[in-house]
Design a protein around this motif. Sequence first.
Motif, PDB file in Angstrom:
ATOM      1  N   ASN A 150      21.369  25.371  14.066  1.00  0.00           N
ATOM      2  CA  ASN A 150      19.913  25.206  14.163  1.00  0.00           C
ATOM      3  C   ASN A 150      19.405  24.031  13.335  1.00  0.00           C
ATOM      4  O   ASN A 150      18.391  23.422  13.660  1.00  0.00           O
ATOM      5  CB  ASN A 150      19.202  26.486  13.704  1.00  0.00           C
ATOM      6  CG  ASN A 150      19.363  27.628  14.693  1.00  0.00           C
ATOM      7  OD1 ASN A 150      19.739  27.427  15.838  1.00  0.00           O
ATOM      8  ND2 ASN A 150      19.099  28.844  14.235  1.00  0.00           N
ATOM      9  N   GLU A 151      20.131  23.707  12.260  1.00  0.00           N
ATOM     10  CA  GLU A 151      19.661  22.652  11.349  1.00  0.00           C
ATOM     11  C   GLU A 151      19.807  21.247  11.937  1.00  0.00           C
ATOM     12  O   GLU A 151      19.175  20.299  11.475  1.00  0.00           O
ATOM     13  CB  GLU A 151      20.452  22.697  10.032  1.00  0.00           C
ATOM     14  CG  GLU A 151      20.225  23.948   9.209  1.00  0.00           C
ATOM     15  CD  GLU A 151      21.176  25.076   9.574  1.00  0.00           C
ATOM     16  OE1 GLU A 151      21.235  26.058   8.801  1.00  0.00           O
ATOM     17  OE2 GLU A 151      21.853  24.997  10.632  1.00  0.00           O
ATOM     18  N   LYS A 364      12.162  22.276  17.270  1.00  0.00           N
ATOM     19  CA  LYS A 364      11.454  22.276  15.990  1.00  0.00           C
ATOM     20  C   LYS A 364      11.190  23.694  15.494  1.00  0.00           C
ATOM     21  O   LYS A 364      11.145  23.948  14.292  1.00  0.00           O
ATOM     22  CB  LYS A 364      10.144  21.503  16.108  1.00  0.00           C
ATOM     23  CG  LYS A 364      10.330  20.011  16.317  1.00  0.00           C
ATOM     24  CD  LYS A 364       9.001  19.292  16.510  1.00  0.00           C
ATOM     25  CE  LYS A 364       9.220  17.806  16.781  1.00  0.00           C
ATOM     26  NZ  LYS A 364       7.942  17.109  17.065  1.00  0.00           N
ATOM     27  N   GLY A 367      13.925  25.054  13.252  1.00  0.00           N
ATOM     28  CA  GLY A 367      14.102  24.489  11.921  1.00  0.00           C
ATOM     29  C   GLY A 367      15.058  23.323  11.869  1.00  0.00           C
ATOM     30  O   GLY A 367      15.636  23.031  10.812  1.00  0.00           O
ATOM     31  N   LYS A 369      16.351  20.001  11.088  1.00  0.00           N
ATOM     32  CA  LYS A 369      15.829  19.073  10.077  1.00  0.00           C
ATOM     33  C   LYS A 369      16.725  17.864   9.853  1.00  0.00           C
ATOM     34  O   LYS A 369      16.342  16.927   9.166  1.00  0.00           O
ATOM     35  CB  LYS A 369      15.638  19.802   8.762  1.00  0.00           C
ATOM     36  CG  LYS A 369      16.882  20.486   8.216  1.00  0.00           C
ATOM     37  CD  LYS A 369      16.573  21.298   6.955  1.00  0.00           C
ATOM     38  CE  LYS A 369      17.824  22.030   6.451  1.00  0.00           C
ATOM     39  NZ  LYS A 369      17.561  22.792   5.223  1.00  0.00           N
TER      40      LYS A 369
END
Length: 370
Positions: A150-151, A364, A367, A369
């Motif tokens: 997810n990052e 987004k 999460g 990033k």
Amino acid sequence: MGAEEIPKKMKAVQVVEYKKPYEIREVDVPSDLGPHDLLVKVAVASNCHTDSMVQQGVFGTPLPQTGSHEGSGTVVAVGGEGAEKLGFKVGDRVMVGIPLHPCGSCGDCKGPEDQSQYCTNVEGMVGVHINGCFADYVKADSRTTTPLPNEVSFLSAAPLACAGRTVWRAVLQAELKKGQWLAIVGSGGGLGHLGVQFAKAQGLNVIGIDARDEGLALSKKHGADHVVDARKGKEEAAKAIQDITGGEGAYATVNLSDAPTAAALACAVTRMHGTVIQIAQPDEISVPFPEIIFRDIRIKGSLICSNEESKSMMKAIAEHGVTAKTVPFKGLDKIFDLVEEVHGGKISGKAVIIVDEKQIEDEKKLGAKF
């Protein structure tokens, strides 16, 4: 997105004739999914020097051919049991694999996992011999495709599909322990600035070597502990690195430069019995014989990543982050603007096409990033 929503036709950027500009064409969405295959709705597709080689006919690519071997997106269909056994399902975010359909029976496929990408009986490479990621959808092999944490964003993952996988494995092939010294020749380039970050994530001390002011600055910006100017020559560079390392030299060196003298430089800055990982692909690699005979420098080549190595790269990025410098163009119809800027030398970073902006917005919420 369910299978019922997959259209029959899609837009694709294709090489229709060698040494001619791309054409944007309407083509069939891939529907011939085998048991190991995934259909990926492309979010981001990245441009690479290899794409211009495909256009020039260097690889004898069958035409028409959809460009780009670097892509990321979302799985919208799973071909069968092979992909399901690997845990893939509709909705997964992925970095597209480059090899499509390795044979599964040769020595490399059945040998050590970190050699699986060397299969010479593979059907082809996505974006090189098989239709690639400059399209709304691409067919990918689940055995070479990597799930995204997810990052990690689609925008970062696309250029990492080749450049990232290649330099990550180079750092792994150095086989160093935390705190040891790794030198990177060409540290301020597209692969180099990623290599610096990957090496630091592994706990290594990094010496960046480059022949451009901006390359030295970029190396330092991305975490190199020291930088050395290759323009001072091999002897001066070797002396500078010996001074940094207490007289020994780098434990290993990754060579990313295809300059005629780069391989010799890489050997010279490496300590006796050390290893040079050769990634650059000049027509010939030139090294003075004393480096190999008298100093016992070992030279190893390396090719992209195996599946497990690719997963370990994603794990490292999710934990430590990586900055992949990208220049985005929105929409496949912007391919001509992209090519003009790339060939005009105006691009600083990897030129990418955002194929599906909605996927960028949706991630987004997860999460993403890095």
